[in-house]
Design a protein around this motif. Structure first.
Motif, PDB file in Angstrom:
ATOM      1  N   ASP A 109       0.834  -1.197   0.000  1.00 29.21           N
ATOM      2  CA  ASP A 109       0.000   0.000   0.000  1.00 29.21           C
ATOM      3  C   ASP A 109       0.871   1.251   0.000  1.00 29.21           C
ATOM      4  O   ASP A 109       0.625   2.207  -0.743  1.00 29.21           O
ATOM      5  N   VAL A 110       1.915   1.269   0.805  1.00 29.29           N
ATOM      6  CA  VAL A 110       2.815   2.425   0.854  1.00 29.29           C
ATOM      7  C   VAL A 110       3.669   2.485  -0.406  1.00 29.29           C
ATOM      8  O   VAL A 110       3.862   3.554  -0.998  1.00 29.29           O
ATOM      9  N   ILE A 111       4.181   1.329  -0.837  1.00 29.99           N
ATOM     10  CA  ILE A 111       5.041   1.298  -2.028  1.00 29.99           C
ATOM     11  C   ILE A 111       4.303   1.833  -3.246  1.00 29.99           C
ATOM     12  O   ILE A 111       4.863   2.584  -4.051  1.00 29.99           O
ATOM     13  N   SER A 112       3.040   1.499  -3.386  1.00 25.57           N
ATOM     14  CA  SER A 112       2.268   1.925  -4.566  1.00 25.57           C
ATOM     15  C   SER A 112       2.131   3.447  -4.641  1.00 25.57           C
ATOM     16  O   SER A 112       1.887   4.003  -5.718  1.00 25.57           O
ATOM     17  N   LYS A 113       2.286   4.123  -3.512  1.00 26.50           N
ATOM     18  CA  LYS A 113       2.157   5.578  -3.497  1.00 26.50           C
ATOM     19  C   LYS A 113       3.358   6.294  -4.104  1.00 26.50           C
ATOM     20  O   LYS A 113       3.373   7.525  -4.213  1.00 26.50           O
ATOM     21  N   LEU A 114       4.366   5.526  -4.531  1.00 25.52           N
ATOM     22  CA  LEU A 114       5.528   6.123  -5.176  1.00 25.52           C
ATOM     23  C   LEU A 114       5.228   6.616  -6.590  1.00 25.52           C
ATOM     24  O   LEU A 114       5.954   7.463  -7.116  1.00 25.52           O
ATOM     25  N   SER A 115       4.197   6.085  -7.200  1.00 31.50           N
ATOM     26  CA  SER A 115       3.939   6.383  -8.621  1.00 31.50           C
ATOM     27  C   SER A 115       3.884   7.875  -8.949  1.00 31.50           C
ATOM     28  O   SER A 115       4.554   8.334  -9.879  1.00 31.50           O
ATOM     29  N   PRO A 116       3.087   8.685  -8.239  1.00 30.01           N
ATOM     30  CA  PRO A 116       3.052  10.113  -8.597  1.00 30.01           C
ATOM     31  C   PRO A 116       4.390  10.815  -8.356  1.00 30.01           C
ATOM     32  O   PRO A 116       4.715  11.785  -9.057  1.00 30.01           O
ATOM     33  N   TYR A 117       5.165  10.335  -7.394  1.00 27.03           N
ATOM     34  CA  TYR A 117       6.486  10.930  -7.147  1.00 27.03           C
ATOM     35  C   TYR A 117       7.427  10.615  -8.308  1.00 27.03           C
ATOM     36  O   TYR A 117       8.247  11.448  -8.699  1.00 27.03           O
ATOM     37  N   LEU A 118       7.317   9.408  -8.872  1.00 31.48           N
ATOM     38  CA  LEU A 118       8.152   9.031 -10.003  1.00 31.48           C
ATOM     39  C   LEU A 118       7.902   9.955 -11.186  1.00 31.48           C
ATOM     40  O   LEU A 118       8.843  10.377 -11.865  1.00 31.48           O
ATOM     41  N   SER A 119       6.657  10.316 -11.413  1.00 33.69           N
ATOM     42  CA  SER A 119       6.331  11.129 -12.589  1.00 33.69           C
ATOM     43  C   SER A 119       6.919  12.528 -12.532  1.00 33.69           C
ATOM     44  O   SER A 119       7.128  13.154 -13.576  1.00 33.69           O
ATOM     45  N   ARG A 120       7.228  13.032 -11.322  1.00 30.68           N
ATOM     46  CA  ARG A 120       7.778  14.378 -11.237  1.00 30.68           C
ATOM     47  C   ARG A 120       9.223  14.434 -10.720  1.00 30.68           C
ATOM     48  O   ARG A 120       9.774  15.513 -10.566  1.00 30.68           O
ATOM     49  N   GLU A 121       9.823  13.271 -10.478  1.00 32.76           N
ATOM     50  CA  GLU A 121      11.208  13.221 -10.004  1.00 32.76           C
ATOM     51  C   GLU A 121      12.168  13.636 -11.124  1.00 32.76           C
ATOM     52  O   GLU A 121      12.026  13.212 -12.266  1.00 32.76           O
ATOM     53  N   THR A 122      13.171  14.444 -10.794  1.00 32.69           N
ATOM     54  CA  THR A 122      14.102  14.956 -11.799  1.00 32.69           C
ATOM     55  C   THR A 122      15.431  14.212 -11.840  1.00 32.69           C
ATOM     56  O   THR A 122      16.190  14.383 -12.794  1.00 32.69           O
ATOM     57  N   ASP A 123      15.739  13.411 -10.841  1.00 29.23           N
ATOM     58  CA  ASP A 123      17.035  12.746 -10.774  1.00 29.23           C
ATOM     59  C   ASP A 123      16.911  11.289 -11.225  1.00 29.23           C
ATOM     60  O   ASP A 123      16.099  10.525 -10.701  1.00 29.23           O
ATOM     61  N   GLY A 124      17.755  10.901 -12.193  1.00 32.61           N
ATOM     62  CA  GLY A 124      17.676   9.558 -12.754  1.00 32.61           C
ATOM     63  C   GLY A 124      17.965   8.467 -11.758  1.00 32.61           C
ATOM     64  O   GLY A 124      17.409   7.367 -11.843  1.00 32.61           O
ATOM     65  N   ARG A 125      18.840   8.735 -10.784  1.00 34.05           N
ATOM     66  CA  ARG A 125      19.163   7.722  -9.776  1.00 34.05           C
ATOM     67  C   ARG A 125      17.969   7.458  -8.872  1.00 34.05           C
ATOM     68  O   ARG A 125      17.705   6.308  -8.492  1.00 34.05           O
ATOM     69  N   VAL A 126      17.234   8.508  -8.530  1.00 31.56           N
ATOM     70  CA  VAL A 126      16.047   8.337  -7.686  1.00 31.56           C
ATOM     71  C   VAL A 126      14.949   7.637  -8.477  1.00 31.56           C
ATOM     72  O   VAL A 126      14.247   6.762  -7.950  1.00 31.56           O
ATOM     73  N   ARG A 127      14.825   8.007  -9.752  1.00 37.06           N
ATOM     74  CA  ARG A 127      13.809   7.350 -10.580  1.00 37.06           C
ATOM     75  C   ARG A 127      14.076   5.852 -10.675  1.00 37.06           C
ATOM     76  O   ARG A 127      13.141   5.047 -10.641  1.00 37.06           O
TER      77      ARG A 127
END
Length: 815
Positions: free
Chosen positions: A754-772
């Motif tokens: 449930d918590v892991i799935s909440k990463l999706s919107p953060y992925l769409s706006r993340e600017t750093d390739g390592r974090v993505r």
């Protein structure tokens, strides 16, 4: 960009987790519409608005096809106007691109002028520093276009004139020679570099800096740093001229530019970055005398300097070939450290590089060094690209011999001067000089994942010793050095291993021991099955620290009876590394005899050996060891040994270590290593009552390393306090990429889908390739569903224990 660590690993049949994730596609070199001849960047650094404003001129020549528009990379900026040869033209802006419209003729020459204002979210950084705000850029891999419009790919090169206007009192460092400085209401610094290079190597740094000057062969060397570091800067930079001499001598190519600058900046996103003639470094490389016990800057300084040849003089033509940049820089730093510190320390560094790669191989994934399936180029900057590639170059160096290898490197550099290169260019140069095709070697190590793995066994019969070398997994075709220890002397030779099983037969008379590749010239994993007496002989008489260290590890299988022998060898051993391996073996054996022996070893007079023994005791739970560690913590001066004491105290003393760990939070140290160790240990301790204290260190008043440690520690308490999930999601907004990665890893470690799935919107706006990359891995997590139920059950058990404890306390109070 740089790392190192020790780890253990086991023989496997190379069933590994793949690097490629869902949706990854084969990436080819980016096509370009034009070649650049010259670029002029004329900007003002607006510190109040945290913006870059000005204009860029791109002097270009179109390729063979006429075009009705040109595509320029540009992000996070307002484009005011665009002109071609002085005439305004129509343009359109998109999130990552600028389209410029016109009638562009094949092979035509055009001067594009773009006026803009950028508010970079990446590529250009405004960083608060105690001595005034700094601005610095970081282009690799494709982030330069967030602060100036350009063609942001390594296969396109340009000469540059860079004009930077800043407030009075600021210093600017950039590529090339400083040809002018104009003072008025502001200061304008003007730099020129005629040697053509890609946009990702363009650098602008502005801040308030002190400077130390050196020179090599009439090349000025400028080292810049915040004035507060003046007393310690010499320690980090003094070997730079010697390094320049070393690299020039090895490659046969003299340092190619008119000057060299290296600037330490606050909160840099890597260890260093090799911008042409103007390296950027983290200010963490400057350290005091106590930190110098454990950390030296030379590896980083040499790594980045080497890039001036490998990465700048010649450049990977696309990111799949980036090992030609990073592998060479890592290898050159390795062999320079041999010159500086000697053979033993060099071999220990080789082992550390091997361990770092194997940890990634075993824990994360395996991939070819040249990998064309990826989303973000930043994903490729891993242990395969650095450490595995460097160790492959070491093997090539051995395989061809010193003279031939470096002659091939010289040809590779001179033939490809100011060009983009591929693996084939390097192989071709070596082949031309050596007469060998080398196609098989490159295929095995560069284009295939994994590494050789051997099992070595011995049998004795009829006066002969038979050595059987078995390959596991992929069968490699190799030439490998061996060493045979005989009564009173040794024999060394090369053998060919190209079958699943290779057998050697030796005379038993006078035979003492066999060693495959004693100096670890080949990246491999080896397991020996040999008599105890032979292993003991190697531990006492092995010619290299690596042989002796591996022999020490082998002896753990003989149990407590081996401890007296190990203690005797420890007392005679001179290498801190081998002493550490012996201590680890004693710790692994366990039991009361092991504990009493380790207590004695913790008194070794050698600082580095003592530090390694401290690390070794972490596998044994013992009140005696905890007491000894507490005593040492109050006496030892070294930051890293005190940090190791905290880590081991938590492992060996569990709850009884809590007071020591809390005290560790109060201690200032280089890189905050002691406080970080305390935070990590408190997280492992799992006491939810420490949550408030740990959370205090997730604050902007602490540097990113400490904030990241706080996030990691807090994440370990998730199943005791579910509100931590919200905290971890909030930490995904931290300004520093490594903190965000810690938050992602913490979310993944919860195992809560449930918590892991909440990463999706953060992925769409993340600017750093390592974090993505970290987010994609987390979102693909398919871990065992039962882990959720198990953790929930543990949570309920913890609550029941707490209730019982409270009831017992109340009962005692009533009595």
């Amino acid at each position: 960009m740089i790392y190192s660590k020790n780890s253990s690993y086991h023989m496997i049949d190379q069933h590994f987790k793949p690097f490629v994730l869902t949706g990854y596609e084969y990436r080819t070199e980016r096509e370009k519409q034009f070649d650049l001849k010259r670029t002029v960047i004329d900007i003002k650094i607006n510190f109040e608005e945290k913006a870059v404003e000005g204009k860029v001129e791109l002097d270009l020549k179109l390729n063979s096809l006429p075009q009705d528009h040109l595509e320029i990379d540009a992000a996070d900026m307002e484009i005011y106007n665009v002109s071609i040869n002085g005439q305004p033209v129509k343009f359109e802006s998109f999130p990552e691109k600028l389209f410029i419209y016109g009638d562009f003729k094949a092979f035509g020459n055009y001067l594009l002028t773009i006026t803009y204002k950028a508010y970079p979210r990446r590529g250009g950084y405004f960083v608060e520093d105690p001595e005034g705000i700094q601005f610095w850029t970081q282009g690799e891999d494709t982030d330069s276009h967030a602060w100036f419009p350009c063609f942001d790919y390594p296969n396109t090169r340009s000469s540059y004139e860079i004009r930077v206007t800043v407030p009075l009192g600021y210093t600017v460092i950039s590529n090339g020679s400083l040809v002018d400085k104009i003072d008025g209401d502001f200061s304008t610094f003007v730099f020129k570099e005629d040697f053509k290079f890609p946009s990702y190597l363009v650098s602008v740094i502005a801040g308030k800096f002190a400077e130390t000057k050196y020179e090599w062969n009439e090349v000025p060397i400028h080292s810049f740093y915040a004035p507060r570091y003046a007393d310690n800067a010499e320690r980090s930079f003094k070997h730079t001229p010697e390094m320049m001499e070393f690299i020039s001598g090895k490659t046969g190519v003299k340092y190619p530019y008119s000057r060299y600058s290296q600037t330490c900046v606050s909160d840099f996103v890597y260890g260093g970055m090799e911008n042409l003639s103007a390296t950027t470094l983290t200010d963490r490389t400057i350290h005091d005398e106590i930190a110098h016990l454990d950390y030296q800057s030379e590896n980083l300084i040499c790594h980045e300097l080497t890039h001036q040849w490998f990465g700048d003089f010649v450049t990977c033509r696309d990111w799949s070939q980036a090992w030609l940049n990073e592998g060479f820089a890592t290898y050159m730093a390795l062999i320079y450290m041999e010159k500086l510190k000697g053979k033993d320390e060099f071999l220990i560094d080789v082992q550390n590089h091997k361990d770092v790669y194997l940890n990634e191989f075993n824990s994360d994934y395996a991939r070819p060094i040249v990998e064309r399936k990826y989303k973000d180029p930043a994903e490729l900057f891993d242990r395969h690209l650095y450490q595995k590639a460097a160790l492959f170059l070491r093997y090539l160096n051995y395989y061809l011999g010193d003279d031939t290898f470096w002659a091939g490197v010289k040809q590779y550099l001179e033939t490809n001067r100011m060009k983009g290169v591929s693996t084939e260019d390097f192989r071709s140069a070596l082949s031309s000089v050596s007469g060998f095709s080398l196609d098989s070697i490159f295929h095995q190590f560069v284009y295939e994942p994994g590494h050789p793995e051997f099992e070595i066994s011995e049998t004795t019969s009829k006066g002969k010793v038979t050595i059987k070398i078995s390959q596991k997994g992929m069968i490699y075709n190799l030439r490998v050095p061996i060493k045979i220890y005989l009564e009173g002397n040794t024999e060394e030779q090369d053998i060919t291993i190209d079958q699943e099983v290779t057998t050697l037969e030796l005379e038993k008379k006078g035979f003492k021991a066999f060693s495959l590749d004693p100096e670890s010239r080949l990246l491999k994993v080896t397991e020996y099955e040999r008599p105890r007496e032979e292993t003991r002989f190697i531990l006492e008489n092995g010619g290299t620290v690596l042989e002796r260290g591996d022999a020490a590890a082998e002896l753990s299988k003989y149990g407590p009876s081996e401890i007296p022998f190990l203690m005797d060898v420890f007392s005679n051993e001179k290498s801190w590394y081998v002493k550490g391996r012996i201590a680890s073996t004693i710790s692994k054996i366990g039991g009361e005899r092991s504990i009493s022996s380790l207590v004695k070893l913790l008194d070794d007079p050698d600082y580095q050996a003592r530090r390694e023994v401290v690390k070794a005791v972490a596998t044994v739970q013992s009140d005696k060891l905890l007491k000894k560690l507490k005593e040492m913590f109050s006496i030892e001066k070294g930051y890293h040994i005190r940090a190791a004491i905290l880590t081991s105290a938590q492992k060996t003393g569990k709850e009884d270590s809590r007071e020591l760990l809390m005290n560790g939070l109060k201690i200032e140290s280089y890189d905050d290593v002691i406080r970080i160790a305390a935070l990590n240990a408190l997280g492992e301790l799992g006491d939810v009552s420490t949550l408030k204290t740990i959370r205090e260190f997730y604050s902007k008043k602490y540097r990113w390393q400490t904030r990241a440690a706080s996030v990691r520690a807090i994440s370990k308490l998730y199943w005791k306090d579910r509100t931590i999930g919200k905290f971890l999601l909030e930490a995904l907004e931290d300004s520093y990429f490594a903190v965000r990665i810690s938050a992602v890893e913490g979310i993944l470690a919860t195992g809560d889908f449930d918590v892991i799935s909440k990463l999706s919107p953060y992925l769409s706006r993340e600017t750093d390739g390592r974090v993505r990359r970290a987010m994609r891995e987390a979102l693909e997590y398919k871990g065992p569903q039962e882990s959720i139920e198990l953790k929930s059950l543990k949570e309920q058990v913890d609550k029941l224990k707490e209730k019982v404890s409270n009831l017992e306390a109340k009962s005692k109070t009533r009595k």
